[in-house]
Enzyme design. Structure first.
Site, PDB file in Angstrom:
ATOM      1  N   ASP A 162       1.592 -15.600   7.376  1.00  0.00           N
ATOM      2  CA  ASP A 162       1.405 -17.048   6.050  1.00  0.00           C
ATOM      3  C   ASP A 162       0.504 -17.771   6.288  1.00  0.00           C
ATOM      4  OD1 ASP A 162       4.154 -16.837   6.217  1.00  0.00           O
ATOM      5  OD2 ASP A 162       4.132 -17.575   8.394  1.00  0.00           O
ATOM      6  N   ILE A 171       6.333  -2.671  12.718  1.00  0.00           N
ATOM      7  CA  ILE A 171       4.780  -3.785  13.227  1.00  0.00           C
ATOM      8  C   ILE A 171       4.455  -3.279  14.853  1.00  0.00           C
ATOM      9  CG2 ILE A 171       4.181  -6.195  14.241  1.00  0.00           C
ATOM     10  CD1 ILE A 171       6.523  -7.045  12.579  1.00  0.00           C
ATOM     11  N   HIS A 196       8.053 -20.968  10.573  1.00  0.00           N
ATOM     12  CA  HIS A 196       8.002 -19.384  10.093  1.00  0.00           C
ATOM     13  C   HIS A 196       9.101 -19.234   9.754  1.00  0.00           C
ATOM     14  CE1 HIS A 196       6.878 -15.152   9.038  1.00  0.00           C
ATOM     15  NE2 HIS A 196       8.043 -15.183   9.299  1.00  0.00           N
TER      16      HIS A 196
HETATM   17  P1  NDP Z   1       9.713  -4.688  13.589  1.00  0.00           P
HETATM   18  O1  NDP Z   1       8.461  -4.281  13.850  1.00  0.00           O
HETATM   19  O2  NDP Z   1       8.629  -4.242  11.061  1.00  0.00           O
HETATM   20  O3  NDP Z   1       9.755  -6.440  13.285  1.00  0.00           O
HETATM   21  C1  NDP Z   1      10.174  -6.232  14.220  1.00  0.00           C
HETATM   22  C2  NDP Z   1       9.799  -8.400  14.271  1.00  0.00           C
HETATM   23  O4  NDP Z   1       8.469  -9.149  13.586  1.00  0.00           O
HETATM   24  C3  NDP Z   1      11.672  -7.924  13.578  1.00  0.00           C
HETATM   25  O5  NDP Z   1      12.179  -9.542  14.231  1.00  0.00           O
HETATM   26  C4  NDP Z   1      10.744  -9.381  12.438  1.00  0.00           C
HETATM   27  O6  NDP Z   1      11.812 -10.055  11.622  1.00  0.00           O
HETATM   28  C5  NDP Z   1       9.547 -10.261  12.950  1.00  0.00           C
HETATM   29  N1  NDP Z   1       8.488 -10.386  11.795  1.00  0.00           N
HETATM   30  C6  NDP Z   1       7.867 -11.161  11.850  1.00  0.00           C
HETATM   31  N2  NDP Z   1       7.174 -11.282  10.917  1.00  0.00           N
HETATM   32  C7  NDP Z   1       7.621 -10.816   9.977  1.00  0.00           C
HETATM   33  C8  NDP Z   1       6.734  -9.776   9.115  1.00  0.00           C
HETATM   34  N3  NDP Z   1       5.514 -10.586   7.931  1.00  0.00           N
HETATM   35  N4  NDP Z   1       7.361  -8.655   8.071  1.00  0.00           N
HETATM   36  C9  NDP Z   1       7.940  -7.984   8.828  1.00  0.00           C
HETATM   37  N5  NDP Z   1       8.358  -8.802  10.056  1.00  0.00           N
HETATM   38  C10 NDP Z   1       8.273  -9.863  10.314  1.00  0.00           C
HETATM   39  O7  NDP Z   1      11.277  -4.333  13.180  1.00  0.00           O
HETATM   40  P2  NDP Z   1      11.811  -2.770  13.384  1.00  0.00           P
HETATM   41  O8  NDP Z   1      12.964  -2.825  13.184  1.00  0.00           O
HETATM   42  O9  NDP Z   1      11.237  -1.829  13.021  1.00  0.00           O
HETATM   43  O10 NDP Z   1      11.517  -2.235  14.987  1.00  0.00           O
HETATM   44  C11 NDP Z   1      11.854  -3.549  16.042  1.00  0.00           C
HETATM   45  C12 NDP Z   1      11.843  -2.898  17.823  1.00  0.00           C
HETATM   46  O11 NDP Z   1      12.144  -3.842  18.064  1.00  0.00           O
HETATM   47  C13 NDP Z   1      12.994  -1.330  17.040  1.00  0.00           C
HETATM   48  O12 NDP Z   1      12.326  -0.741  17.687  1.00  0.00           O
HETATM   49  C14 NDP Z   1      13.785  -1.952  18.495  1.00  0.00           C
HETATM   50  O13 NDP Z   1      14.605  -1.326  19.264  1.00  0.00           O
HETATM   51  C15 NDP Z   1      12.890  -2.880  18.878  1.00  0.00           C
HETATM   52  N6  NDP Z   1      13.464  -4.435  20.085  1.00  0.00           N
HETATM   53  C16 NDP Z   1      12.858  -4.091  21.479  1.00  0.00           C
HETATM   54  C17 NDP Z   1      13.308  -5.493  22.033  1.00  0.00           C
HETATM   55  C18 NDP Z   1      12.735  -5.087  23.146  1.00  0.00           C
HETATM   56  O14 NDP Z   1      12.083  -4.888  23.486  1.00  0.00           O
HETATM   57  N7  NDP Z   1      13.400  -5.889  24.549  1.00  0.00           N
HETATM   58  C19 NDP Z   1      14.376  -5.774  21.750  1.00  0.00           C
HETATM   59  C20 NDP Z   1      15.239  -6.095  20.360  1.00  0.00           C
HETATM   60  C21 NDP Z   1      14.354  -5.153  19.581  1.00  0.00           C
HETATM   61  P3  NDP Z   1      12.425  -9.417   9.998  1.00  0.00           P
HETATM   62  O15 NDP Z   1      13.426  -9.394  11.026  1.00  0.00           O
HETATM   63  O16 NDP Z   1      12.857 -11.382  10.075  1.00  0.00           O
HETATM   64  O17 NDP Z   1      11.854  -9.483   9.667  1.00  0.00           O
END
Ligand code: NDP
Length: 328
Positions: A159, A16, A187
């Site tokens: 949504d 995202i 959500h």
């Molecule tokens: P994404 O970028 O695909 O998703 C990130 C979050 O958005 C997830 O929790 C996901 O939930 C949520 N989300 C909400 N709505 C939607 C939707 N409609 N479709 C898809 N996702 C949605 O995840 P990645 O794994 O690619 O990337 C996450 C990044 O976050 C990683 O690079 C990780 O290192 C980082 N991270 C950073 C943190 C910080 O900055 N402190 C802490 C934790 C992680 P769901 O899993 O339910 O799909």
């Protein structure tokens, strides 16, 4: 020229984040007159990837982008922040109980709330995208006592947009002709997309569709399960549409919703529609003067009431669970 607005994106190296950052930097979040300074927060093991994204942002030579910082230091990331897009979260993995998920996310959103409390600009606006978004927003808000609670919001705009698209396809109308659709509640799969107040070119959408069966058996489950359908088809979760919804949410928050229409957002409840005060739940909202306001006075039929209550019940259970963990 206007002073740059500081936009912090967490999880910046994720899917995202990659779909979001270039749109923010190009001016689509805050408009063509507002320079932007980006802060990218990542966990240590993803900082290098975020630095790669920062290099690409440089290479776009966006005229509005005045700088990009990459950090794994939460305090630094939120120092002076005006717009915080909290995308990074701990996803649910196989065999993980809900309690474990909420606890892991508490470990992320509590320090982020504290850092926002300590360092954010007075006008800070926070949008939580990372799931479970409503409860993650609640955790962050609970740790930012000096920031007005209404500045913490959770995203249900995707949504909302999905519901617009499904209703347009069913009715043959254009999405641009549809107004006053609402996503209520959490959500999650319990969310309730409500067309009973929606209008298509000024006429009642429920009357035009006229098909309760479609509503209960197709429309509502299709909207609620769209994320899973995209994973199934794409082999990866929705990212560009989630980023687009985040842009829409903040853009409307800052610039207002059109007269005669509203949108949906997870905002802190003031008790409206029987949603317990303090829960972050999705409501019909208008944006005026830079603030979201819950649309008042809508009548809810039994069909709607039952579904809203079920989703709000789930939010209460999530709040109880994080309260038991000492996170709110
Ligand atoms: P994404 O970028 O695909 O998703 C990130 C979050 O958005 C997830 O929790 C996901 O939930 C949520 N989300 C909400 N709505 C939607 C939707 N409609 N479709 C898809 N996702 C949605 O995840 P990645 O794994 O690619 O990337 C996450 C990044 O976050 C990683 O690079 C990780 O290192 C980082 N991270 C950073 C943190 C910080 O900055 N402190 C802490 C934790 C992680 P769901 O899993 O339910 O799909």
């Amino acid at each position: 020229a206007q002073a740059p607005v500081t936009v912090t994106v967490t999880g910046a190296a994720g899917q995202i984040g990659y779909a979001l950052l270039f749109r923010v930097a190009s001016g689509q979040l805050l408009g063509p007159d507002t320079p932007v300074r980006l802060r990218l927060l990542e966990i240590p093991q993803a900082v290098q990837a975020a630095e790669g994204t920062a290099m690409e942002l440089d290479d776009c030579a966006f005229p509005l982008l005045t700088g990009v910082d990459v950090t794994d230091d939460t305090r630094r990331a939120f120092d002076g922040v005006n717009v915080a897009l909290l995308v990074g979260a701990r996803p649910r993995t196989k065999g993980m109980e809900r309690g474990d998920l909420l606890e892991a996310n508490g470990g992320i959103f509590k320090p982020q709330g504290e850092a926002i409390n300590a360092g954010a600009a007075d006008d800070v606006r926070v949008l939580v995208v990372g799931n479970p978004a409503n409860t993650n927003a609640l955790i962050a808000q609970a740790h930012a006592p000096d920031v007005p609670a209404e500045r913490f919001t959770a995203m249900t705009r995707l949504d909302h947009n999905r519901a617009l698209s499904q209703l347009a396809a069913k009715s043959g109308a254009s999405v641009a002709d549809i107004t006053k659709l609402t996503i209520w509640g959490n959500h999650s799969a319990t969310q309730y997309p409500d067309i009973f107040h929606a209008e298509i070119a000024g006429k009642s959408a429920a009357d035009l569709v006229g098909d309760r069966q479609w509503l209960a058996d197709e429309f509502i489950p299709t909207v609620a399960k769209r994320g899973a359908a995209i994973i199934e088809a794409r082999g990866a979760s929705s990212a560009a549409s989630a980023a687009n919804a985040a842009i829409d949410h903040v853009h409307d928050w800052a610039h207002g919703t059109p007269d005669g229409d509203w949108t949906s957002a997870g905002v802190i409840s003031d008790g409206s529609y029987g949603v317990p005060e303090g829960l972050i739940s999705s409501f019909p909202v208008v944006s005026r003067g830079g603030r979201f306001e819950i649309v008042q006075g809508l009548e809810l039929n039994d069909f709607s009431r039952e579904r809203i209550d079920a989703s709000v019940q789930e939010l209460q259970e999530e709040r109880d669970a994080v309260a038991a963990l000492g996170l709110v």
